[in-house]
Design a protein around this motif. Structure first.
Motif, short mmCIF file in Angstrom:
data_model
loop_
_atom_site.label_atom_id
_atom_site.label_comp_id
_atom_site.label_asym_id
_atom_site.label_seq_id
_atom_site.Cartn_x
_atom_site.Cartn_y
_atom_site.Cartn_z
N LEU A 58 0.83 -1.21 0.00
CA LEU A 58 0.00 0.00 0.00
C LEU A 58 0.86 1.27 0.00
O LEU A 58 0.57 2.22 -0.72
CB LEU A 58 -0.94 0.00 1.20
N VAL A 59 1.92 1.28 0.80
CA VAL A 59 2.80 2.44 0.85
C VAL A 59 3.45 2.66 -0.52
O VAL A 59 3.50 3.79 -1.03
CB VAL A 59 3.87 2.28 1.95
N CYS A 60 3.92 1.59 -1.13
CA CYS A 60 4.57 1.72 -2.44
C CYS A 60 3.58 2.17 -3.52
O CYS A 60 3.93 2.98 -4.38
CB CYS A 60 5.28 0.43 -2.81
N LEU A 61 2.36 1.67 -3.47
CA LEU A 61 1.34 2.17 -4.39
C LEU A 61 1.13 3.66 -4.19
O LEU A 61 1.02 4.42 -5.16
CB LEU A 61 0.00 1.44 -4.16
N GLY A 62 1.08 4.09 -2.94
CA GLY A 62 0.94 5.50 -2.64
C GLY A 62 2.11 6.33 -3.15
O GLY A 62 1.93 7.44 -3.66
N LEU A 63 3.31 5.79 -3.05
CA LEU A 63 4.50 6.50 -3.54
C LEU A 63 4.45 6.66 -5.06
O LEU A 63 4.73 7.74 -5.59
CB LEU A 63 5.77 5.75 -3.15
N VAL A 64 4.09 5.58 -5.75
CA VAL A 64 4.01 5.65 -7.22
C VAL A 64 2.94 6.66 -7.63
O VAL A 64 3.17 7.52 -8.48
CB VAL A 64 3.73 4.25 -7.82
N TYR A 65 1.78 6.56 -7.01
CA TYR A 65 0.68 7.48 -7.33
C TYR A 65 1.06 8.91 -6.98
O TYR A 65 0.83 9.83 -7.77
CB TYR A 65 -0.59 7.05 -6.59
N GLY A 66 1.63 9.11 -5.80
CA GLY A 66 2.02 10.45 -5.37
C GLY A 66 3.06 11.06 -6.30
O GLY A 66 2.96 12.23 -6.69
N HIS A 67 4.06 10.28 -6.68
CA HIS A 67 5.08 10.79 -7.59
C HIS A 67 4.46 11.15 -8.95
O HIS A 67 4.77 12.19 -9.53
CB HIS A 67 6.21 9.79 -7.79
N TYR A 68 3.57 10.30 -9.42
CA TYR A 68 2.90 10.56 -10.70
C TYR A 68 2.14 11.89 -10.64
O TYR A 68 2.24 12.72 -11.53
CB TYR A 68 1.96 9.40 -11.04
N ARG A 69 1.39 12.10 -9.56
CA ARG A 69 0.62 13.34 -9.40
C ARG A 69 1.52 14.56 -9.29
O ARG A 69 1.27 15.58 -9.91
CB ARG A 69 -0.28 13.25 -8.17
N VAL A 70 2.58 14.45 -8.49
CA VAL A 70 3.50 15.58 -8.31
C VAL A 70 4.21 15.89 -9.63
O VAL A 70 4.37 17.05 -10.00
CB VAL A 70 4.52 15.28 -7.19
N ARG A 71 4.59 14.86 -10.36
CA ARG A 71 5.28 15.06 -11.63
C ARG A 71 4.39 15.78 -12.64
O ARG A 71 4.85 16.58 -13.43
CB ARG A 71 5.74 13.71 -12.19
N ARG A 72 3.08 15.49 -12.59
CA ARG A 72 2.12 16.17 -13.48
C ARG A 72 1.84 17.59 -13.03
O ARG A 72 1.21 18.35 -13.75
CB ARG A 72 0.80 15.41 -13.49
N GLY A 73 2.25 17.92 -11.82
CA GLY A 73 1.98 19.26 -11.30
C GLY A 73 0.70 19.34 -10.50
O GLY A 73 0.27 20.42 -10.12
N ASP A 74 0.07 18.19 -10.24
CA ASP A 74 -1.16 18.17 -9.45
C ASP A 74 -0.81 18.34 -7.97
O ASP A 74 0.28 18.02 -7.53
CB ASP A 74 -1.89 16.84 -9.60
N THR A 75 -1.77 18.82 -7.21
CA THR A 75 -1.60 18.83 -5.76
C THR A 75 -2.11 17.50 -5.23
O THR A 75 -2.99 16.88 -5.82
CB THR A 75 -2.38 19.99 -5.12
N LEU A 76 -1.54 17.06 -4.14
CA LEU A 76 -1.96 15.78 -3.56
C LEU A 76 -3.23 15.92 -2.73
O LEU A 76 -3.94 14.96 -2.51
CB LEU A 76 -0.85 15.18 -2.71
#
Length: 149
Positions: free
Chosen positions: A117-135
């Motif tokens: 779950l943590v790793c899924l969150g990291l991948v998702y969070g990085h993807y969102r941050v890379r796109r410029g989205d806020t978490l």
């Protein structure tokens, strides 16, 4: 701030995965008897424990290197995350088909489900941050796009 937090968590999880892999390689029998839930899943097999230990070492390297190298981060983190999620799903399926009791969902949580779950969150969070989205999304009352004119 989110980018730094994601990086720090990924680095820490990478070190933990690497340390687990080293433990599995250096002292497979000690690892087998130390980790809750492992002995009930079958008899000790040194070769198997060391094989999986290599996998954990590689996953640890991928997360640490991804924390350092943001250009390759998504791929470096996605691949081990798919293994961790598959591993967690397999543990749930073991309970579903009766190979072990439902109490093992709790026994396995910290070492199997939580890292996935943590790793899924990291991948998702990085993807969102890379796109410029806020978490974190602002409440609708503060979102200027939703105000009625």
């Amino acid at each position: 701030m989110a980018k730094q937090l994601i990086t720090v968590i990924a680095f820490a999880i990478g070190l933990a995965l690497f340390a687990n892999g080293m433990f599995m390689l250096v002292a497979p029998e000690s690892w087998y008897w130390t980790v809750p839930g492992v002995p009930v899943r079958g008899s000790f097999n040194q070769h198997f424990v060391r094989d999986i230990g290599i996998q954990y070492l590689l996953m640890g390297v991928a997360f640490v290197y991804g924390a350092i190298n943001s250009q390759q981060r998504l791929l470096l983190w996605w691949l081990p995350t798919t293994w961790l999620v598959g591993h967690a799903v397999f543990h749930v399926l073991e309970v579903a088909v009766g190979m072990c009791g439902p109490e093992y969902l709790l026994v396995d949580f910290a070492g199997v489900t939580l890292p996935a779950l943590v790793c899924l969150g990291l991948v998702y969070g990085h993807y969102r941050v890379r796109r410029g989205d806020t978490l974190c999304r602002r409440p609708a009352s503060q979102d200027h796009n939703t105000l009625v004119q």
